[in-house]
Design an enzyme around this catalytic site. Sequence first.
Site, PDB file in Angstrom:
ATOM      1  N   SER A 145     -14.708   7.139   3.363  1.00  0.00           N
ATOM      2  CA  SER A 145     -13.594   6.983   2.420  1.00  0.00           C
ATOM      3  C   SER A 145     -13.754   5.634   1.719  1.00  0.00           C
ATOM      4  O   SER A 145     -14.548   4.793   2.148  1.00  0.00           O
ATOM      5  CB  SER A 145     -12.289   7.005   3.225  1.00  0.00           C
ATOM      6  OG  SER A 145     -11.237   6.401   2.535  1.00  0.00           O
ATOM      7  N   TYR A 158      -6.085   4.443   9.554  1.00  0.00           N
ATOM      8  CA  TYR A 158      -7.034   5.287   8.816  1.00  0.00           C
ATOM      9  C   TYR A 158      -8.229   4.447   8.364  1.00  0.00           C
ATOM     10  O   TYR A 158      -9.390   4.839   8.517  1.00  0.00           O
ATOM     11  CB  TYR A 158      -6.315   5.917   7.609  1.00  0.00           C
ATOM     12  CG  TYR A 158      -7.163   6.821   6.744  1.00  0.00           C
ATOM     13  CD1 TYR A 158      -7.349   8.161   7.088  1.00  0.00           C
ATOM     14  CD2 TYR A 158      -7.773   6.348   5.571  1.00  0.00           C
ATOM     15  CE1 TYR A 158      -8.117   9.007   6.289  1.00  0.00           C
ATOM     16  CE2 TYR A 158      -8.537   7.180   4.779  1.00  0.00           C
ATOM     17  CZ  TYR A 158      -8.708   8.508   5.135  1.00  0.00           C
ATOM     18  OH  TYR A 158      -9.471   9.342   4.331  1.00  0.00           O
TER      19      TYR A 158
END
Length: 254
Positions: A145, A158
Amino acid sequence: MNNLFDLSGKRALITGSARGIGNLLASGLAAHGAEIVINDRRQERADAAAAALVAQGYRASGAAFDVTQSVQVAQAVAQIEETLGPIDILINNAGIQRRHPFTEFPEEEWDEVINVNQKGVFITSQQVAKYMMNRRRGKIINIGSMQSELGRKTITPYAASKGAVKMLTRGMCVELAEYNIQVNGIAPGYFATEMTEPLVKDEAFSSWLYQRTPAARWGRPEELIGAAVFLASSASDFVNGHLLFVDGGMLAAV
Ligand code: NAD
Protein backbone atom coordinates in the site's frame (compact mmCIF):
# COMPACT_ATOMS: atom_id res chain seq x y z
CA MET A 1 10.37 -13.21 -26.53
CA ASN A 2 6.81 -12.52 -27.70
CA ASN A 3 5.45 -14.60 -24.84
CA LEU A 4 7.14 -12.86 -21.91
CA PHE A 5 3.79 -12.04 -20.29
CA ASP A 6 2.00 -15.27 -21.19
CA LEU A 7 0.59 -17.13 -18.16
CA SER A 8 -0.78 -20.16 -20.05
CA GLY A 9 -0.33 -23.36 -18.06
CA LYS A 10 0.21 -21.43 -14.81
CA ARG A 11 -2.03 -21.68 -11.76
CA ALA A 12 -2.53 -18.67 -9.49
CA LEU A 13 -3.91 -18.68 -5.95
CA ILE A 14 -5.17 -15.22 -4.96
CA THR A 15 -6.22 -14.67 -1.34
CA GLY A 16 -9.34 -12.62 -0.64
CA SER A 17 -10.24 -12.57 -4.32
CA ALA A 18 -14.05 -12.97 -4.30
CA ARG A 19 -14.31 -9.18 -4.64
CA GLY A 20 -12.32 -5.96 -4.93
CA ILE A 21 -8.76 -5.71 -6.19
CA GLY A 22 -8.14 -9.45 -5.78
CA ASN A 23 -11.08 -10.24 -8.02
CA LEU A 24 -9.87 -7.82 -10.68
CA LEU A 25 -6.42 -9.38 -10.56
CA ALA A 26 -8.04 -12.81 -10.92
CA SER A 27 -9.76 -11.67 -14.15
CA GLY A 28 -6.57 -10.04 -15.40
CA LEU A 29 -4.37 -13.08 -14.82
CA ALA A 30 -7.06 -15.36 -16.31
CA ALA A 31 -7.17 -13.19 -19.44
CA HIS A 32 -3.42 -13.75 -19.78
CA GLY A 33 -3.88 -17.53 -19.63
CA ALA A 34 -3.65 -18.46 -15.95
CA GLU A 35 -5.93 -20.89 -14.15
CA ILE A 36 -7.26 -19.17 -11.03
CA VAL A 37 -7.95 -20.39 -7.52
CA ILE A 38 -10.22 -17.86 -5.82
CA ASN A 39 -9.92 -17.73 -2.03
CA ASP A 40 -12.49 -16.40 0.41
CA ARG A 41 -13.26 -17.34 4.01
CA ARG A 42 -16.63 -18.62 2.78
CA GLN A 43 -16.76 -21.46 0.28
CA GLU A 44 -19.95 -20.21 -1.42
CA ARG A 45 -18.42 -16.80 -2.10
CA ALA A 46 -15.22 -18.34 -3.47
CA ASP A 47 -17.25 -20.72 -5.66
CA ALA A 48 -19.51 -17.93 -6.96
CA ALA A 49 -16.54 -15.78 -7.97
CA ALA A 50 -14.87 -18.79 -9.61
CA ALA A 51 -18.11 -19.61 -11.47
CA ALA A 52 -18.17 -16.05 -12.86
CA LEU A 53 -14.71 -16.62 -14.35
CA VAL A 54 -15.69 -20.04 -15.72
CA ALA A 55 -18.73 -18.41 -17.37
CA GLN A 56 -16.27 -16.17 -19.25
CA GLY A 57 -14.43 -19.23 -20.54
CA TYR A 58 -11.58 -19.23 -18.01
CA ARG A 59 -10.42 -22.07 -15.74
CA ALA A 60 -11.15 -21.33 -12.08
CA SER A 61 -12.18 -22.90 -8.80
CA GLY A 62 -12.83 -21.79 -5.23
CA ALA A 63 -10.86 -22.57 -2.05
CA ALA A 64 -12.17 -21.51 1.35
CA PHE A 65 -9.72 -20.62 4.10
CA ASP A 66 -8.95 -17.84 6.53
CA VAL A 67 -5.42 -16.52 5.97
CA THR A 68 -4.94 -16.07 9.73
CA GLN A 69 -5.50 -19.78 10.47
CA SER A 70 -2.35 -21.78 9.75
CA VAL A 71 -3.99 -25.23 9.91
CA GLN A 72 -6.74 -24.19 7.47
CA VAL A 73 -4.19 -22.64 5.11
CA ALA A 74 -1.90 -25.70 5.21
CA GLN A 75 -4.82 -28.05 4.48
CA ALA A 76 -6.18 -25.90 1.65
CA VAL A 77 -2.76 -25.45 0.01
CA ALA A 78 -2.09 -29.21 0.23
CA GLN A 79 -5.50 -29.94 -1.29
CA ILE A 80 -4.96 -27.53 -4.19
CA GLU A 81 -1.51 -29.00 -4.88
CA GLU A 82 -2.81 -32.57 -4.74
CA THR A 83 -6.11 -32.20 -6.60
CA LEU A 84 -5.57 -29.31 -9.05
CA GLY A 85 -1.78 -29.22 -9.36
CA PRO A 86 1.08 -26.82 -8.64
CA ILE A 87 0.48 -23.30 -7.36
CA ASP A 88 2.83 -21.38 -9.66
CA ILE A 89 1.74 -17.92 -8.53
CA LEU A 90 0.57 -16.75 -5.10
CA ILE A 91 -0.93 -13.30 -4.66
CA ASN A 92 -1.29 -12.32 -1.00
CA ASN A 93 -4.14 -9.86 -1.45
CA ALA A 94 -6.45 -10.41 1.55
CA GLY A 95 -6.41 -7.32 3.71
CA ILE A 96 -8.54 -5.29 6.09
CA GLN A 97 -8.70 -1.71 7.28
CA ARG A 98 -9.79 -0.27 10.64
CA ARG A 99 -9.86 3.44 11.43
CA HIS A 100 -9.53 5.10 14.87
CA PRO A 101 -7.36 7.86 16.35
CA PHE A 102 -4.09 6.34 17.61
CA THR A 103 -4.72 6.69 21.35
CA GLU A 104 -8.24 5.26 21.04
CA PHE A 105 -7.36 2.32 18.80
CA PRO A 106 -8.83 -0.84 20.39
CA GLU A 107 -6.22 -3.53 20.99
CA GLU A 108 -8.53 -6.21 19.48
CA GLU A 109 -8.66 -4.24 16.23
CA TRP A 110 -4.86 -3.86 16.19
CA ASP A 111 -4.71 -7.67 16.45
CA GLU A 112 -7.25 -8.12 13.63
CA VAL A 113 -5.35 -5.84 11.25
CA ILE A 114 -1.94 -7.32 12.02
CA ASN A 115 -3.26 -10.88 11.85
CA VAL A 116 -4.85 -10.55 8.40
CA ASN A 117 -2.49 -8.08 6.70
CA GLN A 118 0.83 -9.24 8.15
CA LYS A 119 0.58 -12.71 9.69
CA GLY A 120 -1.69 -13.87 6.85
CA VAL A 121 1.06 -13.10 4.32
CA PHE A 122 3.58 -14.99 6.47
CA ILE A 123 1.36 -18.06 6.96
CA THR A 124 0.15 -18.38 3.37
CA SER A 125 3.56 -17.73 1.82
CA GLN A 126 5.22 -20.21 4.19
CA GLN A 127 2.86 -23.00 3.11
CA VAL A 128 3.00 -22.27 -0.62
CA ALA A 129 6.76 -21.61 -0.67
CA LYS A 130 7.52 -25.15 0.58
CA TYR A 131 6.01 -26.57 -2.60
CA MET A 132 7.62 -23.89 -4.79
CA MET A 133 11.05 -24.62 -3.27
CA ASN A 134 10.72 -28.32 -4.18
CA ARG A 135 9.91 -27.34 -7.77
CA ARG A 136 12.58 -24.62 -7.80
CA ARG A 137 10.23 -22.08 -9.32
CA GLY A 138 7.47 -19.74 -8.21
CA LYS A 139 6.12 -16.20 -8.05
CA ILE A 140 4.85 -14.59 -4.85
CA ILE A 141 3.23 -11.17 -5.06
CA ASN A 142 2.32 -9.31 -1.87
CA ILE A 143 -0.17 -6.47 -1.97
CA GLY A 144 1.28 -3.56 -0.01
CA SER A 145 0.00 0.00 0.00
CA MET A 146 1.04 3.66 0.04
CA GLN A 147 1.13 2.97 3.78
CA SER A 148 4.07 0.62 3.18
CA GLU A 149 5.96 3.95 3.05
CA LEU A 150 3.68 6.74 4.28
CA GLY A 151 1.78 7.26 7.52
CA ARG A 152 -1.74 8.61 7.69
CA LYS A 153 -3.95 9.65 10.61
CA THR A 154 -6.30 7.01 12.09
CA ILE A 155 -4.72 4.01 10.30
CA THR A 156 -1.44 3.47 12.14
CA PRO A 157 -1.94 -0.30 12.62
CA TYR A 158 -2.70 -0.66 8.89
CA ALA A 159 0.47 1.31 8.05
CA ALA A 160 2.46 -0.87 10.47
CA SER A 161 1.11 -4.00 8.78
CA LYS A 162 1.79 -2.73 5.25
CA GLY A 163 5.29 -1.59 6.22
CA ALA A 164 5.77 -5.17 7.41
CA VAL A 165 4.52 -6.45 4.04
CA LYS A 166 7.39 -4.54 2.41
CA MET A 167 9.91 -6.21 4.72
CA LEU A 168 8.27 -9.64 4.41
CA THR A 169 8.73 -9.19 0.66
CA ARG A 170 12.43 -8.40 1.05
CA GLY A 171 13.02 -11.08 3.67
CA MET A 172 11.32 -13.80 1.63
CA CYS A 173 13.23 -12.66 -1.46
CA VAL A 174 16.51 -13.09 0.38
CA GLU A 175 15.59 -16.60 1.57
CA LEU A 176 13.81 -17.90 -1.52
CA ALA A 177 15.61 -16.34 -4.51
CA GLU A 178 18.14 -19.18 -4.72
CA TYR A 179 15.20 -21.54 -5.32
CA ASN A 180 14.21 -19.50 -8.40
CA ILE A 181 11.29 -17.95 -6.53
CA GLN A 182 10.62 -14.26 -7.13
CA VAL A 183 8.91 -12.41 -4.29
CA ASN A 184 7.73 -8.93 -5.14
CA GLY A 185 5.02 -6.54 -4.04
CA ILE A 186 2.51 -4.20 -5.61
CA ALA A 187 1.73 -1.06 -3.66
CA PRO A 188 -1.54 0.43 -4.89
CA GLY A 189 -2.17 4.12 -4.38
CA TYR A 190 -5.78 5.09 -3.80
CA PHE A 191 -8.22 2.87 -5.68
CA ALA A 192 -12.00 3.05 -5.52
CA THR A 193 -13.11 -0.28 -4.00
CA GLU A 194 -15.43 -1.40 -1.18
CA MET A 195 -12.54 -0.93 1.26
CA THR A 196 -12.12 2.73 0.31
CA GLU A 197 -15.86 3.45 -0.11
CA PRO A 198 -15.98 5.74 2.98
CA LEU A 199 -13.16 7.82 1.45
CA VAL A 200 -14.65 7.89 -2.06
CA LYS A 201 -17.89 9.23 -0.59
CA ASP A 202 -16.04 11.87 1.44
CA GLU A 203 -15.84 14.94 -0.81
CA ALA A 204 -13.17 16.62 1.29
CA PHE A 205 -11.00 13.50 1.02
CA SER A 206 -11.51 13.18 -2.72
CA SER A 207 -10.58 16.82 -3.35
CA TRP A 208 -7.44 16.36 -1.15
CA LEU A 209 -6.64 13.24 -3.20
CA TYR A 210 -6.95 15.07 -6.53
CA GLN A 211 -4.44 17.68 -5.34
CA ARG A 212 -2.09 15.22 -3.67
CA THR A 213 -1.88 12.79 -6.64
CA PRO A 214 0.06 13.99 -9.71
CA ALA A 215 -2.44 12.06 -11.89
CA ALA A 216 -5.23 13.99 -10.10
CA ARG A 217 -7.71 11.11 -9.84
CA TRP A 218 -8.61 7.86 -8.09
CA GLY A 219 -6.99 4.73 -9.48
CA ARG A 220 -9.17 2.27 -11.38
CA PRO A 221 -8.64 -1.27 -9.99
CA GLU A 222 -8.05 -2.69 -13.50
CA GLU A 223 -4.96 -0.46 -13.68
CA LEU A 224 -3.26 -2.87 -11.27
CA ILE A 225 -3.48 -5.77 -13.71
CA GLY A 226 -0.38 -4.82 -15.74
CA ALA A 227 1.83 -4.83 -12.65
CA ALA A 228 0.41 -8.19 -11.52
CA VAL A 229 0.85 -9.84 -14.93
CA PHE A 230 4.43 -8.52 -15.09
CA LEU A 231 5.33 -9.84 -11.63
CA ALA A 232 3.54 -13.17 -12.26
CA SER A 233 5.20 -13.83 -15.62
CA SER A 234 8.66 -14.68 -16.88
CA ALA A 235 9.03 -10.98 -17.82
CA SER A 236 10.11 -10.44 -14.19
CA ASP A 237 12.38 -13.45 -13.66
CA PHE A 238 15.29 -11.29 -12.39
CA VAL A 239 13.12 -8.80 -10.50
CA ASN A 240 13.13 -9.75 -6.82
CA GLY A 241 12.34 -8.08 -3.49
CA HIS A 242 10.83 -5.10 -5.26
CA LEU A 243 7.75 -3.10 -4.28
CA LEU A 244 6.11 -1.67 -7.41
CA PHE A 245 4.05 1.43 -6.65
CA VAL A 246 0.99 1.91 -8.85
CA ASP A 247 -0.09 5.25 -7.46
CA GLY A 248 -0.47 7.89 -10.16
CA GLY A 249 2.83 9.39 -8.97
CA MET A 250 1.75 10.02 -5.36
CA LEU A 251 4.95 8.69 -3.76
CA ALA A 252 7.05 10.89 -6.05
CA ALA A 253 5.36 14.09 -4.89
CA VAL A 254 5.62 16.19 -1.73
P1 NAD B 1 -11.76 -5.49 -0.17
O1 NAD B 1 -12.21 -5.29 1.23
O2 NAD B 1 -12.70 -5.23 -1.29
O3 NAD B 1 -11.16 -6.95 -0.36
C1 NAD B 1 -10.41 -7.59 0.65
C2 NAD B 1 -10.71 -9.08 0.57
O4 NAD B 1 -9.95 -9.75 1.60
C3 NAD B 1 -12.18 -9.41 0.82
O5 NAD B 1 -12.64 -10.28 -0.19
C4 NAD B 1 -12.18 -10.09 2.18
O6 NAD B 1 -13.20 -11.07 2.30
C5 NAD B 1 -10.79 -10.74 2.17
N1 NAD B 1 -10.34 -11.09 3.51
C6 NAD B 1 -10.34 -10.32 4.62
N2 NAD B 1 -9.91 -11.03 5.67
C7 NAD B 1 -9.60 -12.28 5.21
C8 NAD B 1 -9.10 -13.46 5.82
N3 NAD B 1 -8.82 -13.49 7.14
N4 NAD B 1 -8.90 -14.55 5.05
C9 NAD B 1 -9.19 -14.53 3.73
N5 NAD B 1 -9.69 -13.43 3.10
C10 NAD B 1 -9.88 -12.33 3.85
O7 NAD B 1 -10.47 -4.57 -0.30
P2 NAD B 1 -9.55 -4.18 -1.55
O8 NAD B 1 -9.55 -2.71 -1.63
O9 NAD B 1 -9.87 -4.99 -2.74
O10 NAD B 1 -8.13 -4.61 -0.95
C11 NAD B 1 -7.36 -5.69 -1.43
C12 NAD B 1 -5.92 -5.48 -0.98
O11 NAD B 1 -5.42 -4.28 -1.55
C13 NAD B 1 -5.75 -5.34 0.53
O12 NAD B 1 -4.55 -5.99 0.94
C14 NAD B 1 -5.64 -3.85 0.73
O13 NAD B 1 -4.94 -3.52 1.91
C15 NAD B 1 -4.87 -3.47 -0.52
N6 NAD B 1 -4.97 -2.07 -0.91
C16 NAD B 1 -6.15 -1.51 -1.31
C17 NAD B 1 -6.16 -0.17 -1.69
C18 NAD B 1 -7.40 0.53 -2.19
O14 NAD B 1 -7.32 1.70 -2.53
N7 NAD B 1 -8.55 -0.14 -2.25
C19 NAD B 1 -4.99 0.59 -1.65
C20 NAD B 1 -3.81 -0.02 -1.22
C21 NAD B 1 -3.82 -1.34 -0.87
